[in-house]
Design a protein around this motif. Structure first.
Motif, PDB file in Angstrom:
ATOM      1  N   UNK A  91       0.849  -1.188   0.000  1.00 54.30           N
ATOM      2  CA  UNK A  91       0.000   0.000   0.000  1.00 54.30           C
ATOM      3  C   UNK A  91       0.884   1.236   0.000  1.00 54.30           C
ATOM      4  N   UNK A  92       0.320   2.343  -0.456  1.00 54.27           N
ATOM      5  CA  UNK A  92       1.050   3.610  -0.460  1.00 54.27           C
ATOM      6  C   UNK A  92       0.656   4.403   0.772  1.00 54.27           C
ATOM      7  N   UNK A  93       1.649   4.790   1.563  1.00 53.86           N
ATOM      8  CA  UNK A  93       1.410   5.428   2.857  1.00 53.86           C
ATOM      9  C   UNK A  93       1.176   6.924   2.718  1.00 53.86           C
ATOM     10  N   UNK A  94       1.930   7.570   1.850  1.00 52.82           N
ATOM     11  CA  UNK A  94       1.886   9.026   1.738  1.00 52.82           C
ATOM     12  C   UNK A  94       1.294   9.441   0.389  1.00 52.82           C
ATOM     13  N   UNK A  95       1.082  10.733   0.234  1.00 50.65           N
ATOM     14  CA  UNK A  95       0.454  11.242  -0.990  1.00 50.65           C
ATOM     15  C   UNK A  95       1.448  11.286  -2.142  1.00 50.65           C
ATOM     16  N   UNK A  96       0.951  10.993  -3.325  1.00 51.66           N
ATOM     17  CA  UNK A  96       1.777  11.107  -4.518  1.00 51.66           C
ATOM     18  C   UNK A  96       1.918  12.572  -4.911  1.00 51.66           C
ATOM     19  N   UNK A  97       3.045  12.887  -5.524  1.00 51.45           N
ATOM     20  CA  UNK A  97       3.248  14.241  -6.018  1.00 51.45           C
ATOM     21  C   UNK A  97       2.579  14.399  -7.378  1.00 51.45           C
ATOM     22  N   UNK A  98       1.927  15.529  -7.563  1.00 54.41           N
ATOM     23  CA  UNK A  98       1.308  15.846  -8.856  1.00 54.41           C
ATOM     24  C   UNK A  98       2.010  17.041  -9.512  1.00 54.41           C
ATOM     25  N   UNK A  99       3.162  17.405  -8.975  1.00 54.47           N
ATOM     26  CA  UNK A  99       3.878  18.594  -9.442  1.00 54.47           C
ATOM     27  C   UNK A  99       4.640  18.297 -10.733  1.00 54.47           C
ATOM     28  N   UNK A 100       4.575  19.189 -11.670  1.00 52.31           N
ATOM     29  CA  UNK A 100       5.361  19.098 -12.897  1.00 52.31           C
ATOM     30  C   UNK A 100       6.231  20.340 -13.017  1.00 52.31           C
ATOM     31  N   UNK A 133       8.722  17.460 -16.885  1.00 50.75           N
ATOM     32  CA  UNK A 133       8.813  16.176 -16.198  1.00 50.75           C
ATOM     33  C   UNK A 133       8.144  16.310 -14.835  1.00 50.75           C
ATOM     34  N   UNK A 134       7.785  15.181 -14.257  1.00 50.13           N
ATOM     35  CA  UNK A 134       7.228  15.184 -12.903  1.00 50.13           C
ATOM     36  C   UNK A 134       8.337  15.387 -11.887  1.00 50.13           C
ATOM     37  N   UNK A 135       7.984  15.874 -10.730  1.00 55.57           N
ATOM     38  CA  UNK A 135       8.962  16.123  -9.670  1.00 55.57           C
ATOM     39  C   UNK A 135       8.298  15.905  -8.321  1.00 55.57           C
ATOM     40  N   UNK A 136       9.120  15.702  -7.311  1.00 55.21           N
ATOM     41  CA  UNK A 136       8.605  15.539  -5.962  1.00 55.21           C
ATOM     42  C   UNK A 136       8.082  16.844  -5.401  1.00 55.21           C
ATOM     43  N   UNK A 137       7.477  16.748  -4.222  1.00 55.96           N
ATOM     44  CA  UNK A 137       6.865  17.918  -3.607  1.00 55.96           C
ATOM     45  C   UNK A 137       7.125  17.862  -2.107  1.00 55.96           C
ATOM     46  N   UNK A 138       6.634  18.856  -1.386  1.00 55.70           N
ATOM     47  CA  UNK A 138       6.812  18.880   0.075  1.00 55.70           C
ATOM     48  C   UNK A 138       5.520  19.274   0.752  1.00 55.70           C
ATOM     49  N   UNK A 139       5.168  18.496   1.790  1.00 58.31           N
ATOM     50  CA  UNK A 139       4.059  18.882   2.656  1.00 58.31           C
ATOM     51  C   UNK A 139       4.142  18.083   3.938  1.00 58.31           C
ATOM     52  N   UNK A 140       4.181  18.770   5.084  1.00 56.42           N
ATOM     53  CA  UNK A 140       4.034  18.130   6.388  1.00 56.42           C
ATOM     54  C   UNK A 140       2.550  18.108   6.743  1.00 56.42           C
TER      55      UNK A 140
END
Length: 525
Positions: free
Chosen positions: A213-222, A231-238
């Motif tokens: 299972x996926x624990x955290x949210x996927x990044x939707x940032x491009x 290209x797609x890239x990671x993101x940040x959120x606490x």
């Protein structure tokens, strides 16, 4: 910049040579280095900058970009020799094959990886990276380029726990799940395996039956690297776990509560996933992620969690007192997170290199993992140095006299004196002849004044009796210097403070109060 391009740029930093030190030189077991590393030093356990996959003695063995290590129950160290697509063992005297096939090299002379579940001798991997071990002795491998998590049972069977060789981001059971270059794994007390699914920018969980299972949210940032190149890239959120976002998570460690620390490499942070509180927080590092930036800009700052800055943090481990150790790869140092503060444990910040030495002078070349051995030593996997290094206490000679007052060691050798060392005004003093001989000075005396003369090169030190003031003459210029304690005469011998003259020679000098030993060392060796 893509992850692959970043790796190419990192590799361009180059490879350097460190001669390995026999295991017998390793020091007594303790973990006081979490409080202070003044008496500790970094040495090479095995490996050298010459690329290869050679087994044999510690001084002969070669690696190709090792990335992770974990201690086996029998005391051997398991090392992922990543670019060789092998997993190998390191013991007190040799390096041996453990699992993985040597499939030769391609046209560019790069080792060829494979994918095969079998017994240890027939299993194949492609860029195996992070390693973890559970309470039963099973080993888990982040098989990066195979986009899979592999399991090595304690009886030597290699199987695929999850993934199928194809990249993707699908949850499911076993081979139905897909990953995108996972780089690390960690296992909790219940047997759950957590995965740093690096290029998917998420944390995954695998239960004992292989359910992913996926624990955290996927990044939707491009982002647009340059006009027309998106290209797609990671993101940040606490915040809540289900909405927390990561940017190339690369290192994992499970704490005693079953919660998870994550090296969030692209965000230049170490994050904490508290499952009971359903919360993700930042425990070290920081910086802003620009709108079109693939990564937060790295930096180097010690201080509080909020003040601190990291540069591509990778492997994580805990010590017995709960300190968190971080392989800060692009700062080329090992950091420690303790009591809400980040400090540097070993290495020369922002400078890569090859040197062994005292903790603050030793150099690393892109360290990627850390693990604590049962005897308290800290193992450091030095990826681009192609070595396995250790942080350990200085070694005492086997014939060191005990119960006979103060001893002075210079590079591990007892400084001999026919008159015992003296402790005066919180300073250790030795006969001038002993100090001079040990530190490479020529010793003579002024027949008129009785002052001692210590000469090295063009420098001459004139040292009167019963004084804290001496004269240094160099190239015709005289300089008045103050000693850290006055000279004394005992049994017709002039005693001088050791610390001052060690410091004048740019040597490291420490006081081991528990053992009553003055420890003098070259800063690098």
């Amino acid at each position: 910049m893509t992850n692959r391009l970043r790796k190419v740029l990192l590799a361009s930093l180059g490879l350097t040579l460190v001669l390995s030190i026999p295991a017998v030189a390793f020091a007594a077991p303790d973990t006081n280095w979490t409080k202070s590393t003044k008496l500790y030093e970094v040495r090479t356990w095995t490996g050298k900058s010459e690329l290869g996959h050679g087994n044999g003695s510690l001084s002969e063995a070669t690696f190709f970009h090792p990335r992770s290590a974990v201690a086996l129950p029998d005391g051997r160290l398991l090392v992922s020799d990543t670019a060789n697509h092998l997993i190998r063992t390191v013991s007190v005297d040799k390096v041996e094959a453990y699992t993985g096939l040597d499939l030769g090299e391609d046209d560019a002379n790069v080792p060829i990886g494979g994918y095969n579940d079998e017994v240890l001798a027939k299993a194949a991997f492609e860029l195996p990276s992070g390693l973890a071990i559970d309470a039963q002795g099973n080993v888990y491998v982040a098989d990066t380029k195979n986009n899979a998590v592999r399991k090595i049972s304690k009886d030597g069977a290699v199987t695929t726990l999850a993934g199928n060789g194809n990249l993707g981001q699908a949850d499911g059971v076993g081979a139905k799940a897909t990953f995108y270059e996972p780089s690390d794994v960690a296992v909790d007390s219940k047997g759950n395996v957590y995965v740093a699914d690096t290029l998917n920018n998420v944390i995954r969980k695998i239960t004992s039956d292989g359910t992913v299972t996926t624990v955290t949210a996927a990044s939707t940032r491009s982002i647009e690297y340059f006009p027309g190149a998106v290209d797609t890239a990671g993101d940040f959120n606490d915040g809540k776990i289900a909405t927390a976002k990561f940017n190339e998570p690369s290192g994992l460690a499970v704490d005693a509560k079953g919660n998870l620390y994550v090296s969030d490499r692209g965000n230049q942070r170490v994050r904490y996933i508290d499952f009971a509180a359903d919360k993700v927080t930042t425990v070290a590092g920081g910086g802003d992620l620009g709108k079109q930036a693939p990564y937060v800009e790295g930096g180097y700052v010690d201080g509080t969690a909020a003040q601190s800055r990291l540069n591509a943090p990778e492997g994580l481990t805990f010590t017995a007192d709960g300190s968190l150790i971080v392989a800060d790869s692009l700062n080329h140092v090992i950091r420690i997170v303790k009591d809400g503060k980040v400090s540097t444990l070993a290495g020369v910040p922002t400078e890569f290199g090859k040197e062994n030495g005292v903790s603050g002078s030793a150099q690393f070349n892109h360290p990627t993992d850390v693990t604590v051995l049962a005897d308290g030593r800290l193992v450091i996997v030095d990826e681009f140095g192609n070595k396995v290094r250790v942080l350990q206490k200085y070694a005492k000679p086997a014939d060191l006299p005990t119960g006979k007052g103060i001893s002075v060691l210079f590079n591990g050798t007892l400084v001999k004196s026919d008159v015992p060392a003296q402790l005066k005004s919180n300073a250790v003093l030795l006969p001038v002849n002993s100090v001079g001989t040990a530190l490479g000075f020529k010793v003579s005396f002024d027949s008129k004044t009785g002052a001692a003369l210590l000469t090295k090169g063009e420098a001459v030190y004139t040292i009167p009796q019963g004084s804290k003031t001496i004269t240094k003459s160099l190239k015709g210029k005289n300089e008045t210097l103050t000693l850290n304690a006055a000279t004394i005469v005992v049994n017709n011998r002039l005693f001088i403070p050791v610390r001052f003259f060690a410091s004048e020679n740019d040597l490291d000098i420490q006081w081991d109060a528990a053992a009553q030993i003055v420890v003098i060392r070259n800063k690098v060796f």
